[in-house]
Design an enzyme around this catalytic site. Structure first.
Site, PDB file in Angstrom:
ATOM      1  N   LYS A 142      89.596   1.168  37.504  1.00 23.24           N
ATOM      2  CA  LYS A 142      88.422   1.896  37.962  1.00 23.24           C
ATOM      3  C   LYS A 142      88.161   2.974  36.921  1.00 23.24           C
ATOM      4  O   LYS A 142      88.970   3.884  36.733  1.00 23.24           O
ATOM      5  CB  LYS A 142      88.645   2.517  39.332  1.00 23.24           C
ATOM      6  CG  LYS A 142      87.395   3.228  39.826  1.00 23.24           C
ATOM      7  CD  LYS A 142      87.652   4.116  41.026  1.00 23.24           C
ATOM      8  CE  LYS A 142      86.643   5.249  41.031  1.00 23.24           C
ATOM      9  NZ  LYS A 142      86.937   6.261  42.045  1.00 23.24           N
ATOM     10  N   ALA A 147      82.756   6.878  46.644  1.00 26.38           N
ATOM     11  CA  ALA A 147      82.597   8.342  46.692  1.00 26.38           C
ATOM     12  C   ALA A 147      81.533   8.788  47.682  1.00 26.38           C
ATOM     13  O   ALA A 147      80.467   8.196  47.789  1.00 26.38           O
ATOM     14  CB  ALA A 147      82.269   8.924  45.319  1.00 26.38           C
ATOM     15  N   GLY A 148      81.881   9.846  48.392  1.00 25.40           N
ATOM     16  CA  GLY A 148      80.938  10.474  49.302  1.00 25.40           C
ATOM     17  C   GLY A 148      80.941   9.916  50.714  1.00 25.40           C
ATOM     18  O   GLY A 148      80.260  10.436  51.589  1.00 25.40           O
ATOM     19  N   ASN A 162      88.609   7.880  50.208  1.00 28.33           N
ATOM     20  CA  ASN A 162      89.949   8.463  50.252  1.00 28.33           C
ATOM     21  C   ASN A 162      89.981   9.675  51.179  1.00 28.33           C
ATOM     22  O   ASN A 162      90.598   9.658  52.236  1.00 28.33           O
ATOM     23  CB  ASN A 162      90.373   8.857  48.823  1.00 28.33           C
ATOM     24  CG  ASN A 162      91.828   9.309  48.737  1.00 28.33           C
ATOM     25  OD1 ASN A 162      92.485   9.567  49.736  1.00 28.33           O
ATOM     26  ND2 ASN A 162      92.343   9.397  47.545  1.00 28.33           N
TER      27      ASN A 162
END
Lengths: 253, 326
Positions: free
Chosen positions: A93, A181-182, A203
Site C-alpha cells: 500500500k 481512510a476516513g 483502522n
C-alpha cells in the site's frame, strides 16, 4: 468480483493493525470482523518489530504492508523494499503524504513512487485522492488497484465527496478499488460497497472504539450488506412516490 | 517455603522479595547488574498510580488491582495523593469527551477549579478531567525504598548473571524482557522518555495530554524536574531515544505549555517493556520456576498484586487470576 492482483478476497474488509489497546484485542477484532486483509506499517518499527510482525502473520489473513508516514517517493520506495523482505509479499500500500496536518496524499510523489515500484515488480495499492486524472496516471504506471480516500486519515468523516467517488468508480470499471481512510462508521463502509467499491480499508474506527471487537463485527456485517446490495442491483431514487401495493379502486387522483 | 531465589531486582523482583519478607521468608535476590539502575526498565517508568486513566486502554484486571497499588506502596515510599489530570489542546476537545466515556473515577473541571489545582495549565476555555483518587510516586525513590526495606530484613541484592537453570530450589524469574526466550508470547514494546528541568512551570500532579497523534504524560518529580513520557512502539530494538521520539514528546509538551521550550533536557531514556498479548501481567509456572512478567506499562501499578499472588501460591498452592498457563 474484481480481484486484487489475482487474489480473490473472502471479505471486502481490510483492517489496519495500529492503535488497538493490545494485540489480543486486535486479534479478536480481526476474528469478529472476518476481515481478509491486515495492513501493517513498517515505518516506526524498523529493524526490531519481529514479535509484532509474527502476531500479524499469525492472524491468518493476507498482509498488506504500507508506507505510512512517508513524505517522499524515495522514503516510500525504501520502506516498500523493506516490507517485501519482511513479509515476503509483492503487495504494497503506497502512501506518500503531502501535508502533515491533513495527511493528504501527495499525488506527484505517489505517482513517482508507483512507477518505480511497479517496475520492480511490486503490486501497488496507491492511496490517493478521488482525482480521476491521477487515477489514469497511476493505472498507466502499472497500478491495477486504486485506493481513493473517503476523507482524511483518522478523521472518521466518511465519504466526503460521493460525486467524485462515483465518477471515479464509473470511469475505471475494470480496476478494483478500495475506499481507504476516513471511514468512521459501518454505514460509511456499507455506502462505499453499495456504490460499487470492491473493499474498504479502515483502522481507527475499530481500534479506537470503546469496544473494538463489537465495532469490528459491525463493520463485517456492514460490508457484507453493502456488497449484497450492490450485487442485487439497487433501485434508482425517484422524485415521485410509487405505491408498493395497488391503488386501483381507491381515490388516488 | 525454603530456598527461594528471585532473579531480577526490578520492580517485580523487589516486590516479590518484599512480599516474601513480609511473611517471614528470606529469599535470595540476584540481579545481573546489582542494585536497581539504568539497566532495568523500572528505572525509566513514570510512576503514575493511575488505574482509572489506564482503564481507557486496559483490561479490567489492571483497573481493579491497580486501585490497591497506592496503599501497597505507602509502606515503602512516599506516595503523593494528588490525583491526576487529563487535558487536551483546544482543537482536540472531542478526545476529552471520548476519554471520559471510556473511564470512570473522574469529574470534569473548568475555569477556576482547574486554576486552583494547576494554575499553570488554566486557560479560559480549557476543560479537564480530574481523577481525584489517583496517586503518583517517584520510581527511583520507590525502588530505593524497597531495597532499604529488604536490607533491614537482611535481604541484599547479589550481583550475578544467572538464569533459573543455574539455581536450585524454587525460582521466581523476574527478569522482564530478558526472560523472553523462556516465555512464549512475551514481546518487547519500546518506550522512550525525557527528563526536563525548569523553574518556570509548576505542576503538582501527573498531567496527561490527549492528542490524536502524540499523546503525552508529564509527571512532576519536584524541584522543577519533569518526566515526559512515553512513546509506545512495536519494536524490540534497544538503543538511545530517537530524534523523532524527542520531537514528538517535546512538541507535545511545548504545545501544552510554551515554557517547556526553555527547560533543560537533563536525561533521556529508552527501554523495552515486557508485554503479553493482552497487556495484563502474568504469573506463569514452569515446574519449580514461577515467572512474574509482562508488566508492560503497569510495573508500579501491578507489581504488588502480582507479587502477592505468586507468594500466595507458594504458601497455599492456590493460583490467583493473574496465573496463566504456560
Amino acid at each position: 468480483m474484481r480481484d486484487f492482483y489475482g487474489v480473490a478476497l473472502d471479505s471486502p474488509l481490510m483492517l489496519g493493525t495500529a492503535q488497538y489497546p493490545s494485540p489480543a484485542v486486535m486479534e479478536a477484532a480481526f476474528r469478529a470482523s472476518g476481515a481478509s486483509v491486515a495492513t501493517v506499517s513498517l515505518r516506526r518499527e524498523t529493524g526490531g518489530g519481529q514479535a509484532f510482525w509474527q502476531m500479524i502473520k499469525g492472524l491468518g489473513v493476507h498482509v498488506l504492508p504500507n508506507t505510512a508516514g512517508c513524505y517522499s517517493a524515495r522514503e516510500a520506495v525504501t520502506t516498500a523494499r523493506m516490507a517485501r523482505e519482511v513479509f515476503g509479499t509483492n503487495w504494497i500500500k503506497l502512501e506518500v503524504i503531502g501535508h502533515a496536518d491533513t495527511l493528504q496524499p501527495d499525488p506527484f510523489g505517489t505517482l513517482e513512487a508507483a512507477e518505480i515500484l511497479a517496475a520492480e515488480g511490486f503490486e501497488v495499492f496507491p492511496y490517493m485522492t478521488e482525482d480521476q486524472v491521477l487515477a489514469q496516471r497511476l493505472v498507466d504506471a502499472g497500478c491495477r488497484v486504486l485506493m481513493p480516500w473517503g476523507s482524511p486519515i483518522g478523521s472518521g468523516l466518511g465519504l466526503n465527496n460521493r460525486y467524485g467517488l462515483r465518477t471515479l468508480r464509473a470511469a475505471f470499471p475494470d480496476i478494483p478499488m478500495v475506499v481507504d481512510a476516513g471511514i468512521g462508521l459501518p454505514s460509511h463502509a456499507a455506502a462505499a460497497l453499495e456504490m460499487g467499491f470492491d473493499a474498504v480499508l479502515l483502522n481507527t474506527a475499530v481500534a479506537q472504539a470503546s469496544d473494538p471487537v463489537a465495532m469490528a463485527e459491525g463493520f463485517g456485517l456492514a460490508v457484507r450488506a453493502g456488497a449484497l446490495a450492490c450485487a442485487a442491483g439497487p433501485m434508482a431514487p425517484r422524485d415521485m412516490a410509487v405505491p408498493s401495493t395497488p391503488v386501483i379502486g381507491k381515490a388516488w387522483l | 517455603m525454603s530456598d527461594i531465589t528471585i532473579i531480577g531486582a526490578g520492580v517485580a523482583g523487589l516486590w516479590a522479595a518484599y512480599a516474601l519478607s513480609q511473611r517471614g521468608i528470606t529469599p535470595r535476590l540476584i540481579d545481573r547488574a546489582g542494585a536497581p539502575a539504568a539497566h532495568g526498565c523500572s528505572w525509566w517508568a513514570g510512576g503514575m498510580l493511575a488505574p482509572f486513566c489506564e482503564g481507557a486502554l486496559s483490561e479490567p484486571a489492571v483497573v481493579a488491582y491497580g486501585q490497591q497499588a497506592a496503599a501497597a506502596w505507602a509502606g515503602v515510599t512516599h506516595v503523593q495523593h494528588k490525583g491526576s489530570l487529563v487535558v487536551t489542546l483546544a482543537r482536540d476537545r472531542a478526545e476529552l469527551q471520548r476519554f471520559a466515556q471510556r473511564t470512570t473515577g473522574h469529574r470534569r473541571i473548568t475555569g477556576e477549579a482547574l486554576a486552583k489545582l494547576e494554575p499553570d495549565l488554566a486557560q479560559p476555555a480549557r476543560e479537564a478531567l480530574f481523577f481525584e483518587t489517583e496517586a503518583h510516586l517517584t520510581p527511583r525513590l520507590a525502588l530505593a525504598g524497597l531495597q532499604a526495606a529488604l536490607a533491614e530484613r537482611g535481604i541484599m541484592i547479589e550481583q550475578a548473571e544467572v538464569t533459573p537453570d543455574d539455581i536450585e530450589g524454587t525460582v521466581l524469574d523476574c527478569r522482564g524482557f530478558a526472560a523472553a526466550p523462556a516465555l512464549s508470547g512475551l514481546r518487547g514494546v519500546r518506550g522512550e522518555m525525557v527528563m526536563l528541568r525548569t523553574s518556570e512551570i509548576t505542576l503538582s500532579r501527573p498531567v496527561r495530554l490527549l492528542h490524536p497523534r502524540h499523546p503525552l504524560y508529564i509527571v512532576p518529580r519536584g524541584d522543577g524536574v519533569f518526566m515526559l513520557g512515553a512513546t509506545q512502539i512495536e519494536s524490540e530494538q534497544r538503543g538511545p531515544v530517537t530524534a523523532r521520539a524527542l520531537l514528538e514528546l517535546l512538541s507535545a509538551a511545548y504545545a501544552l505549555h510554551p515554557a517547556f521550550a526553555e527547560a533543560q533536557v537533563i536525561e533521556t531514556g529508552a527501554d523495552l517493556r515486557p508485554a503479553f498479548a493482552d497487556h495484563v501481567p502474568r504469573v506463569v509456572q514452569q515446574g519449580r520456576v514461577l515467572h512474574l512478567n509482562g508488566l508492560f506499562r503497569h510495573g508500579y501499578l501491578m507489581a504488588p498484586a502480582l507479587a502477592r499472588q505468586a507468594v500466595d501460591f507458594l504458601e497455599t498452592g492456590r493460583k490467583g487470576d493473574l496465573f496463566h498457563a504456560d
